[in-house]
Design a protein around this motif. Structure first.
Motif, PDB file in Angstrom:
ATOM      1  N   TRP A  70       0.883  -1.150   0.045  1.00  9.96           N
ATOM      2  CA  TRP A  70       0.070   0.028  -0.052  1.00  9.96           C
ATOM      3  C   TRP A  70       1.086   1.309   0.088  1.00  9.96           C
ATOM      4  O   TRP A  70       0.532   2.189  -0.399  1.00  9.96           O
ATOM      5  CB  TRP A  70      -1.067  -0.027   1.288  1.00  9.96           C
ATOM      6  N   ARG A  71       2.000   1.140   0.662  1.00 12.51           N
ATOM      7  CA  ARG A  71       2.829   2.526   0.580  1.00 12.51           C
ATOM      8  C   ARG A  71       3.375   2.701  -0.787  1.00 12.51           C
ATOM      9  O   ARG A  71       3.458   3.729  -1.112  1.00 12.51           O
ATOM     10  CB  ARG A  71       4.125   2.061   1.615  1.00 12.51           C
ATOM     11  N   HIS A  72       3.690   1.500  -1.388  1.00 13.76           N
ATOM     12  CA  HIS A  72       4.141   1.811  -2.718  1.00 13.76           C
ATOM     13  C   HIS A  72       3.040   2.360  -3.594  1.00 13.76           C
ATOM     14  O   HIS A  72       3.173   2.970  -4.571  1.00 13.76           O
ATOM     15  CB  HIS A  72       4.840   0.549  -3.386  1.00 13.76           C
ATOM     16  N   ARG A  73       2.089   1.433  -3.517  1.00 19.31           N
ATOM     17  CA  ARG A  73       0.742   2.048  -4.395  1.00 19.31           C
ATOM     18  C   ARG A  73       0.242   3.462  -4.008  1.00 19.31           C
ATOM     19  O   ARG A  73       0.146   4.412  -5.053  1.00 19.31           O
ATOM     20  CB  ARG A  73      -0.215   1.013  -4.292  1.00 19.31           C
ATOM     21  N   LEU A  74       0.271   4.043  -3.085  1.00 15.66           N
ATOM     22  CA  LEU A  74      -0.108   5.206  -2.607  1.00 15.66           C
ATOM     23  C   LEU A  74       1.061   6.425  -3.041  1.00 15.66           C
ATOM     24  O   LEU A  74       0.883   7.747  -2.874  1.00 15.66           O
ATOM     25  CB  LEU A  74      -0.431   5.455  -1.275  1.00 15.66           C
ATOM     26  N   ALA A  75       2.124   5.929  -3.411  1.00 21.22           N
ATOM     27  CA  ALA A  75       3.397   6.876  -3.900  1.00 21.22           C
ATOM     28  C   ALA A  75       3.265   6.752  -5.506  1.00 21.22           C
ATOM     29  O   ALA A  75       4.140   7.618  -5.904  1.00 21.22           O
ATOM     30  CB  ALA A  75       4.840   6.191  -3.519  1.00 21.22           C
TER      31      ALA A  75
ATOM     32  N   VAL B 229      -1.649   9.419   3.973  1.00 22.58           N
ATOM     33  CA  VAL B 229      -2.465   8.224   4.164  1.00 22.58           C
ATOM     34  C   VAL B 229      -1.652   6.934   4.202  1.00 22.58           C
ATOM     35  O   VAL B 229      -2.101   6.126   5.004  1.00 22.58           O
ATOM     36  CB  VAL B 229      -3.654   8.114   3.044  1.00 22.58           C
ATOM     37  N   ALA B 230      -0.783   6.703   3.307  1.00 24.70           N
ATOM     38  CA  ALA B 230       0.235   5.682   3.384  1.00 24.70           C
ATOM     39  C   ALA B 230       0.875   5.424   5.061  1.00 24.70           C
ATOM     40  O   ALA B 230       0.896   4.346   5.462  1.00 24.70           O
ATOM     41  CB  ALA B 230       1.272   5.806   2.289  1.00 24.70           C
ATOM     42  N   GLU B 231       1.108   6.529   5.586  1.00 17.10           N
ATOM     43  CA  GLU B 231       1.707   6.320   6.963  1.00 17.10           C
ATOM     44  C   GLU B 231       0.622   6.053   7.996  1.00 17.10           C
ATOM     45  O   GLU B 231       0.975   5.280   8.882  1.00 17.10           O
ATOM     46  CB  GLU B 231       2.609   7.546   7.198  1.00 17.10           C
ATOM     47  N   GLN B 232      -0.597   6.722   7.797  1.00 18.85           N
ATOM     48  CA  GLN B 232      -1.670   6.301   8.726  1.00 18.85           C
ATOM     49  C   GLN B 232      -2.097   4.961   8.500  1.00 18.85           C
ATOM     50  O   GLN B 232      -2.346   4.133   9.533  1.00 18.85           O
ATOM     51  CB  GLN B 232      -2.672   7.249   8.387  1.00 18.85           C
ATOM     52  N   TYR B 233      -2.229   4.422   7.152  1.00 21.89           N
ATOM     53  CA  TYR B 233      -2.501   2.967   7.052  1.00 21.89           C
ATOM     54  C   TYR B 233      -1.452   2.157   7.760  1.00 21.89           C
ATOM     55  O   TYR B 233      -1.848   1.120   8.357  1.00 21.89           O
ATOM     56  CB  TYR B 233      -2.493   2.773   5.734  1.00 21.89           C
ATOM     57  N   ALA B 234      -0.191   2.223   7.495  1.00 22.85           N
ATOM     58  CA  ALA B 234       0.974   1.499   8.228  1.00 22.85           C
ATOM     59  C   ALA B 234       0.557   1.669   9.742  1.00 22.85           C
ATOM     60  O   ALA B 234       0.524   0.361  10.240  1.00 22.85           O
ATOM     61  CB  ALA B 234       2.275   2.207   8.095  1.00 22.85           C
ATOM     62  N   VAL B 235       0.517   2.791  10.362  1.00 25.16           N
ATOM     63  CA  VAL B 235       0.039   2.563  11.695  1.00 25.16           C
ATOM     64  C   VAL B 235      -1.303   1.816  12.057  1.00 25.16           C
ATOM     65  O   VAL B 235      -1.143   1.164  13.029  1.00 25.16           O
ATOM     66  CB  VAL B 235      -0.138   4.231  12.341  1.00 25.16           C
ATOM     67  N   GLU B 236      -2.245   1.999  11.523  1.00 23.36           N
ATOM     68  CA  GLU B 236      -3.508   1.248  11.723  1.00 23.36           C
ATOM     69  C   GLU B 236      -3.565  -0.077  11.386  1.00 23.36           C
ATOM     70  O   GLU B 236      -3.915  -0.725  12.233  1.00 23.36           O
ATOM     71  CB  GLU B 236      -4.841   2.082  10.977  1.00 23.36           C
ATOM     72  N   ALA B 237      -2.684  -0.426  10.321  1.00 21.43           N
ATOM     73  CA  ALA B 237      -2.659  -1.673   9.888  1.00 21.43           C
ATOM     74  C   ALA B 237      -2.025  -2.422  11.084  1.00 21.43           C
ATOM     75  O   ALA B 237      -2.279  -3.701  11.607  1.00 21.43           O
ATOM     76  CB  ALA B 237      -2.133  -2.085   8.773  1.00 21.43           C
ATOM     77  N   GLU B 238      -0.923  -1.964  11.486  1.00 23.50           N
ATOM     78  CA  GLU B 238       0.021  -2.347  12.617  1.00 23.50           C
ATOM     79  C   GLU B 238      -0.798  -2.690  13.942  1.00 23.50           C
ATOM     80  O   GLU B 238      -0.906  -3.843  14.361  1.00 23.50           O
ATOM     81  CB  GLU B 238       1.421  -1.871  12.875  1.00 23.50           C
TER      82      GLU B 238
ATOM     83  N   GLY C 293     -15.185  12.038   4.704  1.00 23.66           N
ATOM     84  CA  GLY C 293     -13.799  12.552   4.777  1.00 23.66           C
ATOM     85  C   GLY C 293     -13.001  13.146   3.922  1.00 23.66           C
ATOM     86  O   GLY C 293     -11.720  13.399   3.972  1.00 23.66           O
ATOM     87  N   ARG C 294     -13.879  13.222   2.757  1.00 22.71           N
ATOM     88  CA  ARG C 294     -13.078  13.763   1.654  1.00 22.71           C
ATOM     89  C   ARG C 294     -11.754  13.218   1.058  1.00 22.71           C
ATOM     90  O   ARG C 294     -10.813  13.673   1.022  1.00 22.71           O
ATOM     91  CB  ARG C 294     -12.953  15.487   1.844  1.00 22.71           C
ATOM     92  N   TYR C 295     -12.041  12.096   1.020  1.00 18.90           N
ATOM     93  CA  TYR C 295     -10.830  10.832   0.619  1.00 18.90           C
ATOM     94  C   TYR C 295     -10.036  11.216  -0.434  1.00 18.90           C
ATOM     95  O   TYR C 295      -8.813  11.277  -0.471  1.00 18.90           O
ATOM     96  CB  TYR C 295     -11.607   9.459   0.303  1.00 18.90           C
ATOM     97  N   TRP C 296     -10.818  11.735  -1.328  1.00 15.32           N
ATOM     98  CA  TRP C 296     -10.032  12.428  -2.811  1.00 15.32           C
ATOM     99  C   TRP C 296      -9.171  13.580  -2.460  1.00 15.32           C
ATOM    100  O   TRP C 296      -8.082  13.765  -3.242  1.00 15.32           O
ATOM    101  CB  TRP C 296     -11.197  12.875  -3.876  1.00 15.32           C
ATOM    102  N   ASP C 297      -9.318  14.366  -1.301  1.00 16.61           N
ATOM    103  CA  ASP C 297      -8.457  15.577  -1.250  1.00 16.61           C
ATOM    104  C   ASP C 297      -7.277  15.234  -0.074  1.00 16.61           C
ATOM    105  O   ASP C 297      -6.469  15.970   0.134  1.00 16.61           O
ATOM    106  CB  ASP C 297      -9.417  16.509  -0.177  1.00 16.61           C
ATOM    107  N   GLU C 298      -7.249  13.842   0.249  1.00 14.62           N
ATOM    108  CA  GLU C 298      -6.212  13.476   1.304  1.00 14.62           C
ATOM    109  C   GLU C 298      -4.768  13.530   0.886  1.00 14.62           C
ATOM    110  O   GLU C 298      -4.692  13.285  -0.647  1.00 14.62           O
ATOM    111  CB  GLU C 298      -6.542  12.252   1.961  1.00 14.62           C
ATOM    112  N   ASP C 299      -4.017  13.677   1.523  1.00 10.92           N
ATOM    113  CA  ASP C 299      -2.387  13.514   1.042  1.00 10.92           C
ATOM    114  C   ASP C 299      -2.076  12.112   1.097  1.00 10.92           C
ATOM    115  O   ASP C 299      -1.884  11.327   2.062  1.00 10.92           O
ATOM    116  CB  ASP C 299      -1.460  14.507   1.930  1.00 10.92           C
ATOM    117  N   PRO C 300      -1.690  11.597  -0.102  1.00 11.83           N
ATOM    118  CA  PRO C 300      -1.166  10.235  -0.326  1.00 11.83           C
ATOM    119  C   PRO C 300      -0.268   9.592   0.776  1.00 11.83           C
ATOM    120  O   PRO C 300      -0.034   8.477   1.058  1.00 11.83           O
ATOM    121  CB  PRO C 300      -0.883   9.933  -1.524  1.00 11.83           C
ATOM    122  N   ALA C 301       0.968  10.472   0.832  1.00 10.14           N
ATOM    123  CA  ALA C 301       1.855  10.076   1.714  1.00 10.14           C
ATOM    124  C   ALA C 301       1.512  10.019   3.203  1.00 10.14           C
ATOM    125  O   ALA C 301       1.901   9.142   4.053  1.00 10.14           O
ATOM    126  CB  ALA C 301       3.026  11.044   1.694  1.00 10.14           C
TER     127      ALA C 301
END
Length: 185
Positions: free
Chosen positions: A53-58, A124-133, A114-122
């Protein structure tokens, strides 16, 4: 990305997915190749989604929708981040409460609010990493006597912690498939 005719710059909302996906908890998913796993593998499989997901969001096309009514990789990234939070909260209730019932979560409403389309991809990648862990650790902490604890969805579908884990893991892996992330091993 095609915008709706509204003044908010909000993309067109995808059609609601009203398919009952609970079959994946026992049968797997023919669309994405998901197969249910042993309970001791849930945490590891959740963690295995973080780097892809980090790679895809980059990627350069992270904000591009494949069709007007299909989420972009960024929108899916926001969704799986929020799925981790929601399922971790529900898992906590399942292991501490007797047969909780969970209200329907409107993922489309969450995306709009949440206006997902406006979020910062980088971010989101870090937030996903934290929440997934955090969610992987929560599943790792489930004790053998807790895997059979029940819960209900608002539509009456029954889950145990074990089938809930399978349902959750499918969501992460299916949406990775949706955005072109190849399944590992």
């Amino acid at each position: 990305m095609t915008q709706s005719s509204g003044t908010t710059g909000q993309p067109t909302t995808p059609p609601t997915d009203d398919k009952d996906w609970t079959f994946v908890t026992t049968q797997g998913c023919p669309d994405c190749g998901y197969m249910p796993t042993r309970v001791d593998e849930v945490g590891a499989r959740v963690r295995a989604t973080i780097d892809p997901w980090r790679h895809r969001l980059a990627a350069d096309d992270v904000r591009q929708r494949p069709t007007e009514t299909t989420w972009s990789p960024l929108e899916y990234g926001c969704h799986v981040r929020d799925v981790c939070i929601l399922f971790r909260q529900r898992l906590g209730l399942m292991v501490t409460s007797d047969n909780p019932t969970f209200a329907n979560w409107d993922q489309d409403q969450a995306a709009v609010e949440g206006r997902y389309w406006d979020e910062d991809p980088a971010e989101v990648a870090e937030q996903y990493a934290v929440e997934a862990e955090r969610t992987a650790a929560a599943f790792d902490a489930v004790t053998p006597d807790q895997w059979d604890r029940p819960s209900l969805r608002s539509n009456g579908s029954s889950f145990t912690v074990e089938t809930f884990a399978a349902y959750f893991l499918h969501d992460l892996e299916h949406h990775a498939h949706d955005v072109g992330i190849s399944r590992a091993g």
